[in-house]
Design an enzyme around this catalytic site. Structure first.
Site, PDB file in Angstrom:
ATOM      1  N   GLU A 257       0.885  -1.172   0.000  1.00  0.00           N
ATOM      2  CA  GLU A 257       0.000   0.000   0.000  1.00  0.00           C
ATOM      3  C   GLU A 257       0.917   1.215   0.000  1.00  0.00           C
ATOM      4  OE1 GLU A 257      -3.255  -0.121  -0.119  1.00  0.00           O
ATOM      5  OE2 GLU A 257      -3.481  -2.270   0.185  1.00  0.00           O
ATOM      6  N   CYS A 296      -3.161   8.636   3.294  1.00  0.00           N
ATOM      7  CA  CYS A 296      -2.792   8.116   1.974  1.00  0.00           C
ATOM      8  C   CYS A 296      -3.923   8.303   0.982  1.00  0.00           C
ATOM      9  CB  CYS A 296      -2.419   6.653   2.086  1.00  0.00           C
ATOM     10  SG  CYS A 296      -3.696   5.696   2.919  1.00  0.00           S
TER      11      CYS A 296
HETATM   12  P1  NAP Z   1       8.106   5.054   4.951  1.00  0.00           P
HETATM   13  O1  NAP Z   1       9.180   6.014   5.283  1.00  0.00           O
HETATM   14  O2  NAP Z   1       8.187   4.350   3.656  1.00  0.00           O
HETATM   15  O3  NAP Z   1       8.064   4.026   6.163  1.00  0.00           O
HETATM   16  C1  NAP Z   1       7.092   3.011   6.209  1.00  0.00           C
HETATM   17  C2  NAP Z   1       7.591   1.879   7.099  1.00  0.00           C
HETATM   18  O4  NAP Z   1       8.698   1.233   6.486  1.00  0.00           O
HETATM   19  C3  NAP Z   1       8.088   2.349   8.461  1.00  0.00           C
HETATM   20  O5  NAP Z   1       7.678   1.401   9.423  1.00  0.00           O
HETATM   21  C4  NAP Z   1       9.591   2.343   8.294  1.00  0.00           C
HETATM   22  O6  NAP Z   1      10.280   2.195   9.503  1.00  0.00           O
HETATM   23  C5  NAP Z   1       9.768   1.135   7.422  1.00  0.00           C
HETATM   24  N1  NAP Z   1      11.025   1.079   6.683  1.00  0.00           N
HETATM   25  C6  NAP Z   1      11.818   2.092   6.298  1.00  0.00           C
HETATM   26  N2  NAP Z   1      12.869   1.618   5.597  1.00  0.00           N
HETATM   27  C7  NAP Z   1      12.734   0.269   5.548  1.00  0.00           C
HETATM   28  C8  NAP Z   1      13.492  -0.787   4.973  1.00  0.00           C
HETATM   29  N3  NAP Z   1      14.614  -0.547   4.298  1.00  0.00           N
HETATM   30  N4  NAP Z   1      13.064  -2.057   5.113  1.00  0.00           N
HETATM   31  C9  NAP Z   1      11.914  -2.329   5.785  1.00  0.00           C
HETATM   32  N5  NAP Z   1      11.150  -1.365   6.348  1.00  0.00           N
HETATM   33  C10 NAP Z   1      11.542  -0.073   6.229  1.00  0.00           C
HETATM   34  O7  NAP Z   1       6.668   5.742   4.979  1.00  0.00           O
HETATM   35  P2  NAP Z   1       6.079   6.720   6.104  1.00  0.00           P
HETATM   36  O8  NAP Z   1       6.816   8.010   5.975  1.00  0.00           O
HETATM   37  O9  NAP Z   1       6.000   6.067   7.432  1.00  0.00           O
HETATM   38  O10 NAP Z   1       4.572   6.877   5.620  1.00  0.00           O
HETATM   39  C11 NAP Z   1       4.138   7.879   4.742  1.00  0.00           C
HETATM   40  C12 NAP Z   1       3.831   7.309   3.383  1.00  0.00           C
HETATM   41  O11 NAP Z   1       2.991   6.165   3.506  1.00  0.00           O
HETATM   42  C13 NAP Z   1       3.070   8.255   2.499  1.00  0.00           C
HETATM   43  O12 NAP Z   1       3.675   8.300   1.251  1.00  0.00           O
HETATM   44  C14 NAP Z   1       1.665   7.644   2.397  1.00  0.00           C
HETATM   45  O13 NAP Z   1       1.005   7.901   1.191  1.00  0.00           O
HETATM   46  C15 NAP Z   1       1.925   6.212   2.559  1.00  0.00           C
HETATM   47  N6  NAP Z   1       0.748   5.555   3.106  1.00  0.00           N
HETATM   48  C16 NAP Z   1       0.031   4.705   2.335  1.00  0.00           C
HETATM   49  C17 NAP Z   1      -1.085   4.081   2.850  1.00  0.00           C
HETATM   50  C18 NAP Z   1      -1.908   3.132   2.035  1.00  0.00           C
HETATM   51  O14 NAP Z   1      -2.717   2.433   2.613  1.00  0.00           O
HETATM   52  N7  NAP Z   1      -1.745   3.078   0.743  1.00  0.00           N
HETATM   53  C19 NAP Z   1      -1.491   4.323   4.170  1.00  0.00           C
HETATM   54  C20 NAP Z   1      -0.721   5.190   4.936  1.00  0.00           C
HETATM   55  C21 NAP Z   1       0.390   5.802   4.389  1.00  0.00           C
HETATM   56  P3  NAP Z   1      10.880   3.501  10.249  1.00  0.00           P
HETATM   57  O15 NAP Z   1       9.745   4.358  10.593  1.00  0.00           O
HETATM   58  O16 NAP Z   1      11.547   2.910  11.441  1.00  0.00           O
HETATM   59  O17 NAP Z   1      11.825   4.123   9.271  1.00  0.00           O
END
Ligand code: NAP
Length: 516
Positions: A257, A296
């Site tokens: 997602e 999102c």
């Molecule tokens: P993110 O930076 O991609 O982080 C998401 C998750 O991935 C966090 O738990 C993060 O941990 C983890 N992570 C980071 N690097 C990783 C790696 N190399 N391997 C495995 N896991 C890793 O996203 P975010 O900033 O938290 O969220 C915002 C984004 O999410 C927005 O773009 C939004 O559109 C999207 N979103 C989408 C949905 C949907 O349902 N489609 C819902 C909500 C949000 P850490 O926090 O410890 O870095």
């Protein structure tokens, strides 16, 4: 130093061996708690969940697992006040926005508890009817769905620490698959606390529910062939997950997602002054401001007929101007903070990037913060941008600014509007505003191939509709293309990800013993 939150893995509460990462209050700037996963034996924890948790869950019927979900709902409801306090402190959200996450999560869990009851006293599902394989009807094929014998790893985004957990955990646990959740670090506290409350209540068997807070290092490495991973977050991290050897070489099933540039579309018949026009203006403002635009599903692009562009700019701007921004503890405040300084910087950067191709129709900088220090608080006013040449501007169609920012775009005719919407390359949701049922239905079908959900708003549902960005457990969540290609929720459809389908080819006597 603030409290170091524990992880729950291998049936035990365990603290990391490092100093960890600090979680902050995004309004006051104070440190709240710390999280750390350094030194955890992830392989052992995953094996415990897979073997002990999985076996215990699979031995139960759907109805028994549904009863456990219902029991978890009760525990969460009993602790709601504590969750609201954590959300205010760690996510900087006003009460209504915290409710979207907290009560939305509990409601979703409760919905699956009810859905699970309908599946009855069995622990596998029949998929469709048996089909004859030849002339003689004795030998037939019956498809069955059985829970995968692995763990479900959830890697979640910061914006929904409660809902993001339960919308995934409910269908997984109901399916009989143990859950390991890794919340985003910035807002991990609420997830950890909810898991703690449910674990301490002793509802699920040991190994069924685990939480790892802190760095994601090593989590994907711990996955094995029959495990599944469900990721919610940015497109960049999604690319890392997709190309990880667990997925690329060890065949781990993955659901993504990711981010999405969602649209709202005002149909040509909805002129300024019409009810549908007002509904669009209202919904756009709600979407821009709920959770400070950190959803999102939030509306990022607003498409209106050329002749309605100026009126739409005025109507939306007038509503935005009334939005009070600042400290969520102050009752006068309608919109709280972004989650942290990094997100504030990212939203400012994204806004400036779009402004190079767009006009600013309503400037968020005109909002004076209420009860919050602009030098500390991660608050930002809502900004409406506008681009008169919707074809010429490229950035607005592929940039998700994860904050209270949306762009107004004019279109010539419906075909032009649909072509512009499609430049988002696949989204979680599009909403359509109009009054004529057949035009609305035709437009919905035109959008369905590139959107996980099409939210159609006509005057008759003005007071009833569930909101463009609100994800209801009965409806599909996820979207094709850049939205990640994932599918979640949609009622019992969600269980499909956690089950394996197999065709049992046998005599009708054998199939009858299966319940066919
Ligand atoms: P993110 O930076 O991609 O982080 C998401 C998750 O991935 C966090 O738990 C993060 O941990 C983890 N992570 C980071 N690097 C990783 C790696 N190399 N391997 C495995 N896991 C890793 O996203 P975010 O900033 O938290 O969220 C915002 C984004 O999410 C927005 O773009 C939004 O559109 C999207 N979103 C989408 C949905 C949907 O349902 N489609 C819902 C909500 C949000 P850490 O926090 O410890 O870095």
């Amino acid at each position: 130093m603030t409290e170091l939150l524990s992880n729950f893995l291998a049936g035990q509460w365990q603290t990391g061996s490092g100093t960890g990462a600090a979680l902050f209050d995004p309004v006051l700037g104070t440190e709240l708690v710390r999280v750390d996963a350094t030194g955890l034996d992830l392989a052992a924890g995953f094996a415990f969940a897979r073997e002990q948790g999985g076996a215990a869950l699979r031995a139960l019927t759907y109805r028994e697992r549904a009863a456990m979900l219902a029991a978890a709902v009760k525990v969460l409801q009993a602790n709601r006040d504590a969750y609201y306090e954590i959300a205010t402190a760690n996510s900087g959200t006003v009460k209504n926005d915290s409710a979207v996450d907290i009560d939305g999560g509990i409601f979703t869990l409760g919905t699956y508890a009810k859905l699970g009851e309908t599946l009855g006293e069995r622990n596998y599902m029949l998929d469709g009817e048996a089909a004859r394989l030849g002339k003689d009807p004795l030998f037939q094929s019956q498809h069955v769905l059985v829970p995968t014998r692995g763990v479900a790893l959830f890697i979640n985004a910061f914006n929904f620490p409660s809902w993001g957990l339960w919308e995934k955990a409910a269908p997984a646990l109901l399916s009989g698959v143990p859950v390991i959740v890794k919340p985003a670090t910035a807002a991990a506290w609420l997830t950890q606390r909810m898991v703690k409350d449910v674990v301490d209540a002793g509802i699920f068997p040991p190994g069924a529910l685990s939480v790892v807070c802190g760095s994601s290092a090593g989590l994907m490495d711990a996955l094995q062939t029959f495990d599944v991973v469900s990721f919610t977050g940015s497109a960049e991290t999604a690319a890392v997950i997709r190309s990880h050897p667990a997925v690329a070489q060890r065949f781990v099933r993955v659901n993504i997602e990711a981010d999405s540039v969602n649209s709202a579309l005002l149909l040509p018949d909805a002129a300024p002054g019409s009810e549908a026009f007002d509904l669009l203006a209202k919904e756009v403002v709600r979407e821009m401001t709920v959770k400070s635009g950190q959803k999102c599903t939030a509306i990022r692009r607003i498409f209106v007929p050329e002749a309605s562009y100026d009126a739409a700019a005025q109507a939306i701007s007038a509503r935005l101007a009334k939005t009070t921004v600042g400290n969520p503890r102050n009752d006068a405040v309608r919109m709280g903070a972004l989650v942290n300084r990094a997100q504030l910087a990212s939203v400012r950067e994204g806004l400036a990037y779009l402004q190079q191709q767009a006009l600013t129709l309503h400037d968020g900088a005109t909002h004076t913060l209420v009860d919050a220090d602009p030098a500390i608080a991660c608050c930002i006013g809502p900004s409406l941008l506008g681009v008169r040449d919707a074809d010429g501007a490229d950035r607005v169609h592929d940039t998700e600014v994860f904050g209270p920012v949306a762009t107004l775009l004019p279109y010539r005719d419906t075909a032009h509007a649909l072509a512009l919407v499609r430049r988002g390359q696949g989204s979680l949701v599009a909403s359509v505003y109009g009054a004529d049922p057949s035009t609305l239905a035709a437009t919905a079908l035109q959008l369905a191939d590139s959107h996980g959900r099409v939210h159609v708003i006509s005057p008759d549902v003005a007071q009833l509709h569930t909101g463009h960005g609100n994800v209801m457990p009965q409806s599909l969540h996820g979207g094709p293309g850049r939205a990640g290609g994932g599918e979640e929720l949609g009622g019992l459809r969600a269980l499909g990800f956690y089950h394996r389908r197999s065709a049992v080819q046998a005599s009708t006597a054998v199939l009858a013993a299966l319940g066919s």
